[in-house]
Design an enzyme around this catalytic site. Structure first.
Site, PDB file in Angstrom:
ATOM      1  N   HIS A  73     -92.009 -36.243  10.384  1.00 22.50           N
ATOM      2  CA  HIS A  73     -92.133 -37.202  11.494  1.00 22.50           C
ATOM      3  C   HIS A  73     -90.786 -37.413  12.154  1.00 22.50           C
ATOM      4  CE1 HIS A  73     -95.991 -38.275   9.962  1.00 22.50           C
ATOM      5  NE2 HIS A  73     -95.494 -38.668   8.815  1.00 22.50           N
ATOM      6  N   GLU A  96    -101.146 -13.412  18.142  1.00 21.23           N
ATOM      7  CA  GLU A  96    -100.020 -13.591  17.223  1.00 21.23           C
ATOM      8  C   GLU A  96    -100.158 -12.739  15.958  1.00 21.23           C
ATOM      9  OE1 GLU A  96     -99.653 -17.810  16.365  1.00 21.23           O
ATOM     10  OE2 GLU A  96    -101.809 -18.066  16.334  1.00 21.23           O
ATOM     11  N   ASP A 147     -95.202 -16.078  15.204  1.00 15.47           N
ATOM     12  CA  ASP A 147     -96.011 -15.414  14.188  1.00 15.47           C
ATOM     13  C   ASP A 147     -96.104 -13.913  14.437  1.00 15.47           C
ATOM     14  OD1 ASP A 147     -96.797 -17.275  12.213  1.00 15.47           O
ATOM     15  OD2 ASP A 147     -98.065 -18.280  13.686  1.00 15.47           O
ATOM     16  N   CYS A 179     -96.081 -18.273  24.507  1.00 15.79           N
ATOM     17  CA  CYS A 179     -95.772 -19.653  24.128  1.00 15.79           C
ATOM     18  C   CYS A 179     -94.915 -19.731  22.863  1.00 15.79           C
ATOM     19  CB  CYS A 179     -97.048 -20.480  23.954  1.00 15.79           C
ATOM     20  SG  CYS A 179     -98.098 -19.904  22.612  1.00 15.79           S
TER      21      CYS A 179
HETATM   22  C1  PEP Z   1     -96.277 -18.817  17.522  1.00 16.99           C
HETATM   23  O1  PEP Z   1     -96.681 -18.394  16.429  1.00 16.99           O
HETATM   24  O2  PEP Z   1     -95.490 -18.187  18.253  1.00 16.99           O
HETATM   25  C2  PEP Z   1     -96.715 -20.139  18.014  1.00 16.99           C
HETATM   26  C3  PEP Z   1     -96.461 -20.546  19.243  1.00 16.99           C
HETATM   27  O3  PEP Z   1     -97.368 -20.954  17.148  1.00 16.99           O
HETATM   28  P1  PEP Z   1     -96.669 -21.749  15.930  1.00 16.99           P
HETATM   29  O4  PEP Z   1     -95.181 -21.599  16.087  1.00 16.99           O
HETATM   30  O5  PEP Z   1     -97.136 -23.139  16.032  1.00 16.99           O
HETATM   31  O6  PEP Z   1     -97.201 -21.002  14.744  1.00 16.99           O
HETATM   32 MG    MG Z   2     -98.352 -19.349  15.431  1.00 21.40          MG
END
Ligand code: PEP
Ligand code: MG
Length: 555
Positions: free
Chosen positions: A203, A442, A466, A513
């Site tokens: 948090h 991913e 990922d 992203c």
């Molecule tokens: C990613 O895997 O690039 C992603 C945006 O998701 P997270 O980092 O939340 O796994």
């Molecule tokens: Mg991810």
């Protein structure tokens, strides 16, 4: 801040010490250290004549603590949103926990001791008990129980709360910062914070990013640092205590450059994300909760490209209800006022463990039971989220995105559930809006079948965090492998290119992203590849916009 204010206090080279930690948020801070949490050790055991009076004192202090938490909850709700504020409701409930109260009252009665000491010992015992649990979520509750106990002790001792920092802005240092401490801090007096414990998913870390101050975790700071001048370098993840004059001047200069850059970047607000040759792309923000929307808007995000909805689950003690989720999604959609809001369905498992899901311990959680795999098994949980998302879609421009996809079958099943939910809502006379469906790319499997997947959805969002992990077979959580976790690896870049080509061939738009989307050394490469959208943390939006505006997509 003027460096000359400190140069008089600066010690010679021999005193300068450097401590390495993990960065939670970038930036440079220079100022005196304030070590928090010393007082909690100062609780003394005293024998009392009338234990029943101590029990009354405890009960009154507990009620006052609950009232204070109620006020903090209201403040947090305004500043950081419902998901982050919810922890203070949990704290109020913890103060009413019968085992906790019974332990304190029992100690006062049987040992005839003061209330402060009974609360401190009970707080320590409960905290140790939580810390020893296997489950990461329960482990994190250790800090919460300490937090509520310290609050009651402070009231019993007639002390001020954690918000009182004195007049001069300081770098806060603590073993662990409880969420109620970070949210209470007078922000105009906080330059940065440093903790010995804590994780990037705690948090505290989430709140730190929201507060927009440089912060480090995992720093083995020295106990004698209180009041000493220090530098926090958020980018490098280091704390320098008693810097020599050269170091201090160097950092003061870097800080000025940072501030100047931030000021120049602010001039890009309202300007389009357009290359020199006229190609325009979308630049959205990644958020973890309702509280981050303010930062997204302040930095001129064109939309939300990734709302990591799992934080709603991580911050809760039990499954968030349809109503709680609906409120959060609706608030984000309304605040973004018609701009696109892409909400990723629950992505727990691996590094994000949620205790109340009671998932089996796994040898290899990153490759285990996570994200869509859980959702397609736990249809009740998944449908609750989908209902909340569709209901909220009536109030803005919501898109839904499924994580960790490896097959067409998974996408079809998820889409079928969306259809089921829409039918249910129609039957109930509940309105919903037009919702685009997309998936995260991913896994290498998703890349290799991206041409087939593209026929099922309207957009792809490439999760490079990922995708790098699974392409290179390198655990993204393992610090020992940090130096070879290379998102620029040609295999990763080829995967991105293949995904864009497959998506475009079947009418899907394609975004990125993962963290790589904010890597400005690759912005031009992504533009050449034809990437349609980049979704980055709010603080990176204007930097990436600047890079886009200096790029040529044809070169
Ligand atoms: C990613 O895997 O690039 C992603 C945006 O998701 P997270 O980092 O939340 O796994
Ligand atoms: Mg991810």
């Amino acid at each position: 801040m003027n460096v000359d204010n400190y140069c008089g206090n600066v010690a010679g080279d021999e005193n300068m010490r450097e401590f390495v930690g993990k960065s939670v948020f970038n930036g440079i801070a220079i100022g005196p250290l304030k070590v928090l949490g010393k007082e909690e050790n100062a609780v003394k055991r005293t024998k009392v004549e009338k234990p029943e009076e101590e029990i009354v004192r405890f009960t009154q202090a507990k009620e006052q603590a609950k009232a204070e938490l109620g006020e903090i909850y209201k403040k947090a709700l305004k500043e950081v949103g419902e998901a982050s504020a919810a922890i203070f409701e949990v704290h109020q409930m913890m103060l009413d926990d019968l085992d906790y109260i019974e332990s304190i009252v029992n100690m006062i009665k049987t040992q005839e001791i003061n209330a402060e000491f009974a609360v401190a010992v009970t707080g320590d015992n409960f905290s140790e008990m939580f810390a020893a649990m296997d489950d990461d979520y329960m482990k994190a509750r250790a800090a919460d129980v300490k937090d509520i106990s310290n609050r009651v002790i402070a009231i019993l001792q007639g002390k001020n709360g954690a918000g009182n920092l004195g007049d001069e802005p300081v770098i806060i240092v603590a073993d662990d910062l409880a969420p109620s401490e970070t949210v209470q801090l007078d922000k105009s007096k906080v330059l940065s914070f440093i903790t010995r414990h804590g994780s990037t998913n705690s948090h505290t870390a989430i709140l730190a990013r929201t507060m927009n101050i440089p912060a480090l975790i995992g720093v083995e700071y020295p106990e004698d640092g209180d009041g000493k001048i220090a530098i926090v370098d958020g980018a490098k993840g280091i704390l320098i205590i008693e810097p020599d004059e050269n170091t201090l001047r160097k950092y003061e200069e870097l800080k000025r450059e940072d501030e100047e850059q931030a000021r120049l970047l602010m001039e890009l607000k309202g300007k389009p994300n357009i290359t020199k040759d006229g190609k325009e792309i979308n630049l959205y923000a990644n958020i973890g909760g309702v509280g981050d929307v303010a930062a997204a808007l302040a930095n001129d995000a064109g939309g939300i490209g990734l709302f990591r909805s799992e934080f709603l689950y991580l911050e809760s003690d039990d499954y968030p209800t349809e109503e709680q989720q609906f409120k959060a999604y609706r608030t984000v959609a309304e605040n973004m006022a018609g701009k696109k809001v892409i909400i990723r369905t629950l992505d727990i498992g691996a590094d994000k463990q949620v205790g109340y899901f009671n998932l089996e311990k796994e040898d290899n959680p990153a490759m285990g039971y996570r994200a869509i795999r859980i959702c397609l098994d736990r249809i009740d949980v998944f449908k609750t989220q989908l209902r909340a998302l569709y209901r909220a879609s009536y109030y803005g421009n919501i898109s839904i995105m499924f994580p960790m996809i490896i097959s067409v079958d998974e996408v079809k099943k998820a889409k079928d559930l969306c259809e089921e939910v829409k039918k249910e809502l129609e039957k109930e006379g509940v309105k919903y809006g037009q919702v685009e469906l997309g998936i995260m790319i991913e896994t290498p499997a998703a890349v290799m079948i991206s041409d087939e997947l593209a026929k099922e959805v309207e957009f792809f969002s490439i999760g490079t965090n990922d995708l790098t992990q699974y392409t290179l077979a390198i655990d993204r959580q393992n610090p020992a492998l940090d130096n070879i976790y290379d998102s620029h690896h040609p295999a990763v870049l080829k995967m991105i290119k293949q995904t864009v080509n497959s998506g475009h061939a079947h009418g899907c738009w394609v975004g990125i992203c993962g963290e790589l989307g904010a890597d400005t050394t690759l912005t031009e490469t992504f533009l050449h590849m034809g990437v349609d959208e980049l979704s980055v943390s709010p603080s990176m939006i204007l930097k990436v916009r600047n890079q886009i505006r200096n790029s040529d997509s044809t070169r």
